[in-house]
Design an enzyme around this catalytic site. Structure first.
Site, PDB file in Angstrom:
ATOM      1  N   GLY A  55      -3.654   7.337   2.945  1.00 48.08           N
ATOM      2  CA  GLY A  55      -4.465   7.071   1.824  1.00 48.08           C
ATOM      3  C   GLY A  55      -5.278   5.702   1.793  1.00 48.08           C
ATOM      4  N   ASN A  78       9.977   7.463  -0.849  1.00 47.04           N
ATOM      5  CA  ASN A  78       8.940   6.412  -0.102  1.00 47.04           C
ATOM      6  C   ASN A  78       8.176   5.635  -1.487  1.00 47.04           C
ATOM      7  OD1 ASN A  78       5.803   6.448   0.121  1.00 47.04           O
ATOM      8  ND2 ASN A  78       6.594   8.824   0.004  1.00 47.04           N
ATOM      9  N   ALA A  79       8.081   4.571  -1.190  1.00 47.23           N
ATOM     10  CA  ALA A  79       7.181   3.762  -1.997  1.00 47.23           C
ATOM     11  C   ALA A  79       6.074   2.693  -1.255  1.00 47.23           C
ATOM     12  CB  ALA A  79       8.017   3.007  -3.369  1.00 47.23           C
ATOM     13  N   LEU A  82       0.479   2.402  -0.716  1.00 45.54           N
ATOM     14  CA  LEU A  82      -0.918   2.571  -0.247  1.00 45.54           C
ATOM     15  C   LEU A  82      -1.591   1.413   0.826  1.00 45.54           C
ATOM     16  CD1 LEU A  82      -2.682   4.097  -3.314  1.00 45.54           C
ATOM     17  CD2 LEU A  82      -1.965   5.450  -1.457  1.00 45.54           C
ATOM     18  N   CYS A 138      -2.826   8.484  -8.288  1.00 43.82           N
ATOM     19  CA  CYS A 138      -2.926   7.097  -8.688  1.00 43.82           C
ATOM     20  C   CYS A 138      -2.701   6.614  -9.706  1.00 43.82           C
ATOM     21  CB  CYS A 138      -3.855   6.461  -7.846  1.00 43.82           C
ATOM     22  SG  CYS A 138      -3.949   6.665  -6.067  1.00 43.82           S
ATOM     23  N   THR A 201       4.700  14.150  -4.014  1.00 49.79           N
ATOM     24  CA  THR A 201       5.883  14.024  -4.175  1.00 49.79           C
ATOM     25  C   THR A 201       6.553  13.802  -5.809  1.00 49.79           C
ATOM     26  OG1 THR A 201       5.485  11.692  -4.087  1.00 49.79           O
ATOM     27  CG2 THR A 201       6.024  12.647  -2.213  1.00 49.79           C
TER      28      THR A 201
END
Length: 327
Positions: A55, A78-79, A82, A138, A201
């Protein structure tokens, strides 16, 4: 634009005018900017029809604080946030290092405002990238952080704005974290999307009971892996009901770790299938999936993977024609 067969390779297909040598697409965030897996002995980008790059935003981002990844039963949270070097650096420094003769490369565009989506899309339009995936999950900073992809009107606005600045195929990545994914898909088609990636996700969290604190530094993260496969399958089926009427193909994704998983998504309506989390523990899984799909096509009399797309036989519906008859 639909997915059709292109040559004698039963795995090959035409996806929005692009030739994919395989229905497998390596998913954004799982292979960096296309170069990470070239270091794995035995891996080849030729095992995948396309690779979606990490991304990318207008300016460079450092991402979220740790911990950013956490393994869960049958999945992974997951975090990352970006983390990326910014679109201009990707276009000017990274894309020239990629072998576009080996596979197709798809940019993943992210942003906090519609203006940022447009800026990044315009930069990729003036590059050798094959297609552009719009990550509408987003948060929209101008609307208090609500995700663009959770509301059809906002999703359509992003697609429409990006459509105006590129002639490359646009793939809209749909979130499962919304009320009506079919309405969202319909609005995005009207706005000009050429294809869908279904799904992104599923939001979740993990807690350290001893510390009584969230495990993920960002508190919440995106859940991927086999745990979300049933959700993803249903969403692909639902979006296919809308997309097929307009000839809009789908990349089905969410928990695919085997050929059987991939086949289920294709039967549900996916023209191509995304592989992501499975690559972390089996970097060579794509080759196994390709072999399994090829074997299935041969056993069931299908001349190409395109003939299998959307052949799900629903209760009460007329039986679908056999693969050999379709060939």
């Amino acid at each position: 634009m639909t997915a059709t067969t292109t040559d004698t390779n039963p795995l090959a297909l035409d996806f929005c005018g692009l030739r994919f040598a395989s229905p497998i697409v390596l998913l954004s965030g799982c292979v960096g900017f296309g170069e990470e897996y070239t270091r794995v002995v035995g891996f080849s980008n030729r095992d995948a029809g396309a690779v979606v790059l990490k991304g990318t935003t207008g300016m460079a981002r450092l991402g979220n604080p740790p911990h950013r990844i956490y393994e869960t039963p049958q999945g992974m949270l997951n975090a990352i946030g970006l983390q990326n070097p910014g679109a201009r650096q990707v276009v000017e420094e990274i894309l020239p290092t990629l072998d576009f003769g080996e596979t197709r490369f798809i940019a993943n565009v992210s942003g906090s405002t519609i203006e940022e989506y447009v800026e990044v899309t315009r930069l990729f339009d003036d590059s050798p990238i094959d297609a552009i995936e719009i990550n509408i999950s987003c948060p929209n900073v101008k609307e208090g952080g609500v995700a663009f992809g959770n509301y059809p009107e906002m999703s359509a606005r992003v697609v429409e704005a990006c459509r105006r600045v590129t002639s490359k195929p646009l793939i809209t990545k749909l979130s499962p974290n919304q009320t009506d994914i079919q309405e969202n898909a319909r609005r995005c088609i009207e706005a000009g999307t050429d294809a869908f990636a279904v799904i992104n996700t599923v939001m979740g969290m993990a807690i350290d009971a001893e510390q009584r604190r969230p495990v993920i530094g960002n508190v919440q993260g995106g859940l991927s892996g086999p745990a979300i496969k049933p959700i993803a399958l249903l969403k692909v089926h639902q979006v296919h009901q809308v997309a097929q009427r307009h000839g809009v193909p789908i990349i089905g994704q969410g928990g695919i770790v085997s050929a059987r998983d991939a086949l289920e998504f294709i039967i549900a309506g996916a023209a191509a299938v995304g592989v992501g989390t499975a690559l972390f523990y089996d970097p060579l899984v794509c080759r196994k999936i390709n072999e399994g799909i090829r074997d299935y096509l041969g056993r069931h009399g299908f001349g190409s993977v395109a003939q299998l797309v959307g052949t799900l036989e629903l209760p009460g519906a007329p039986a679908a024609a056999a693969g050999r008859a379709a060939g």
